[in-house]
Design a protein around this motif. Sequence first.
Motif, PDB file in Angstrom:
ATOM      1  N   UNK A   1      15.146   4.209 -28.712  1.00 25.26           N
ATOM      2  CA  UNK A   1      14.567   3.191 -27.823  1.00 25.26           C
ATOM      3  C   UNK A   1      14.747   3.559 -26.353  1.00 25.26           C
ATOM      4  N   UNK A   2      13.920   2.932 -25.540  1.00 23.55           N
ATOM      5  CA  UNK A   2      14.162   2.886 -24.104  1.00 23.55           C
ATOM      6  C   UNK A   2      14.502   1.450 -23.740  1.00 23.55           C
ATOM      7  N   UNK A   3      14.904   1.241 -22.475  1.00 24.26           N
ATOM      8  CA  UNK A   3      15.428  -0.068 -22.079  1.00 24.26           C
ATOM      9  C   UNK A   3      14.358  -1.014 -21.554  1.00 24.26           C
TER      10      UNK A   3
ATOM     11  N   UNK B   1      17.713   4.910 -17.808  1.00 25.92           N
ATOM     12  CA  UNK B   1      17.976   6.309 -18.167  1.00 25.92           C
ATOM     13  C   UNK B   1      18.890   6.977 -17.144  1.00 25.92           C
ATOM     14  N   UNK B   2      18.584   6.772 -15.862  1.00 27.44           N
ATOM     15  CA  UNK B   2      19.290   7.505 -14.811  1.00 27.44           C
ATOM     16  C   UNK B   2      20.713   7.011 -14.579  1.00 27.44           C
ATOM     17  N   UNK B   3      20.981   5.753 -14.931  1.00 26.58           N
ATOM     18  CA  UNK B   3      22.324   5.204 -14.666  1.00 26.58           C
ATOM     19  C   UNK B   3      23.188   5.072 -15.916  1.00 26.58           C
ATOM     20  N   UNK B   4      22.558   5.053 -17.096  1.00 29.86           N
ATOM     21  CA  UNK B   4      23.325   4.791 -18.317  1.00 29.86           C
ATOM     22  C   UNK B   4      23.756   3.335 -18.430  1.00 29.86           C
TER      23      UNK B   4
ATOM     24  N   UNK C   1      20.004   4.893 -22.776  1.00 32.69           N
ATOM     25  CA  UNK C   1      21.280   4.721 -22.072  1.00 32.69           C
ATOM     26  C   UNK C   1      22.328   5.719 -22.561  1.00 32.69           C
ATOM     27  N   UNK C   2      22.124   6.225 -23.775  1.00 38.23           N
ATOM     28  CA  UNK C   2      23.102   7.150 -24.370  1.00 38.23           C
ATOM     29  C   UNK C   2      23.007   8.564 -23.785  1.00 38.23           C
ATOM     30  N   UNK C   3      21.945   8.833 -23.069  1.00 35.88           N
ATOM     31  CA  UNK C   3      21.745  10.208 -22.592  1.00 35.88           C
ATOM     32  C   UNK C   3      22.781  10.588 -21.536  1.00 35.88           C
ATOM     33  N   UNK C   4      23.039   9.701 -20.585  1.00 40.19           N
ATOM     34  CA  UNK C   4      24.017  10.036 -19.538  1.00 40.19           C
ATOM     35  C   UNK C   4      25.396  10.355 -20.144  1.00 40.19           C
ATOM     36  N   UNK C   5      25.964   9.478 -20.958  1.00 38.58           N
ATOM     37  CA  UNK C   5      27.278   9.834 -21.526  1.00 38.58           C
ATOM     38  C   UNK C   5      27.253  11.054 -22.445  1.00 38.58           C
ATOM     39  N   UNK C   6      26.145  11.266 -23.157  1.00 42.33           N
ATOM     40  CA  UNK C   6      26.042  12.469 -23.998  1.00 42.33           C
ATOM     41  C   UNK C   6      26.031  13.715 -23.122  1.00 42.33           C
TER      42      UNK C   6
ATOM     43  N   UNK D   1      25.703   2.922 -22.443  1.00 43.70           N
ATOM     44  CA  UNK D   1      25.395   3.940 -23.438  1.00 43.70           C
ATOM     45  C   UNK D   1      26.656   4.597 -23.962  1.00 43.70           C
ATOM     46  N   UNK D   2      26.505   5.367 -25.032  1.00 42.39           N
ATOM     47  CA  UNK D   2      27.640   6.087 -25.627  1.00 42.39           C
ATOM     48  C   UNK D   2      27.277   7.553 -25.834  1.00 42.39           C
ATOM     49  N   UNK D   3      28.294   8.397 -25.906  1.00 35.05           N
ATOM     50  CA  UNK D   3      28.094   9.798 -26.265  1.00 35.05           C
ATOM     51  C   UNK D   3      27.641   9.862 -27.720  1.00 35.05           C
TER      52      UNK D   3
END
Length: 460
Positions: A78-80, A91-94, A335-340, A357-359
């Motif tokens: 999903x996206x937010x 996406x950019x902030x998580x 949201x998971x992209x930043x922590x990953x 987000x999560x890794x």
Amino acid sequence: MINSQKITKLGAVAGACLCFAGATHGSTPSKTETKANILLIFADDLGYADVGYHGSKGIPTPNIDSIAKNGVQFVSGYVTAPVCSPSRNGLLTGCYQNRFGGEDNPGPFGATEDTIPGIPLSYKTIGERLQALGYKTGWIGKQHQGKHPRNSPIKRGFNEFFGFNNGASEYFIRGNRKQRLVRGSTPVKYEKEYLTDAFGREAVDFINRNHKQAFFLYVPFNAVHGPLQVSKTLLNKYSYIKNIKRRKMLAMLDSMDANIGKMITALKKNKVYRNTLIIFLSDNGGKPKGNASLNTPLRGHKGQLFEGGIRIPFCMQWPDHIPAGIKYKNAVISLDILPTAIAAANGKIASDWKLDGVNLMPYISGKKKVSPHKNLYWRFNYSWGIRNNDWKLVYVKGKKAPMLFNISKDMSEKNNVIKEYPEITAKLKKDYDKWSSGMMKPQWGWQPSLVGKTRIKTQH
Ligand code: CA
């Protein structure tokens, strides 16, 4: 060593677990030994059905499909938000963009006349986070964060920027009449190439120049967002498609995919392919009546919180660390992209970042067997939604009442079962209300009844 078909049959988590152990304990370097390069590719208005690997026929996406095939495809990705700018803010902030009132695209209305649409300075971008870990960072493509100079990528964690800041762009720039295409903050004098090819060229150049150090390259194509413009040569390749909009869209998609292929080739040529985390996703669902993108079998489209607006093609590969052929079924979000990415960079996520987000790596590997998220939430203008594993409670603007779907069994949202499950409905509504009450009210946008009627001074 890895039987991808077996993984699919076994189910994503169990299959991933078996294989990942081999990948991490074998001859490949462990995550602590090397920092991954990160290539984040973001499509615009590309629908769930517009990638070959989702089973659609005649879709020209061999390179996107190769990312899914060589790594993991997120079936429930999903996206937010169901439109461009808020999705990018998340996406950019998580962090859910609703935390800072970034719920709508930049628009004329603001909470005050001094409101500046865009990510507040108190929120760090993925570029800033990775720069702090020693990464060289580049942003090539679309921005859509509001026109205030403080939103410029080069001020928000990116060493380089080549692109434009707007919801859409012409694809044949030439003399740059509107002065929107910039390098850094300086308008480009002349761009002779088709814009998607120009972005591909710049991305390859960035990889060629920076492969000797850890790099993060963010490539938000504006393809396949309108205007539907493409060369005659490429259009002729799809002359057998009767619908002219669909013909143009497929030709534009062909170009984006080919340019993704050029980036992958550049990674291989520079011998950094195996340790590059490549992530591909779309910023929101397709808009069949706009750019002829398709969301089949999902209901709804861009602008709505039905699955068709927010569930998108989402896949990633990292050959040294993710086995090929995984289908991951639990819900994940942009949201998971930043922590990953931070984890792939050997960085540490601090609790005061307050990420939503999560890794994803331990989930993909099967080390963590639970779903990455207890709940996912959406709030977009008058619409709202929550997903909890099998269930999704959603209110879509224009409909009489919220609807409940068993989204695991009914991804097409055909059977509203709200009357049959009052307890589940009540629990989800309570969770949603709690989350929503912790968010900021929209600070800018196009809805005076939500934002307030004050017109903002800064350009939107
Ligand atoms: Ca979009």
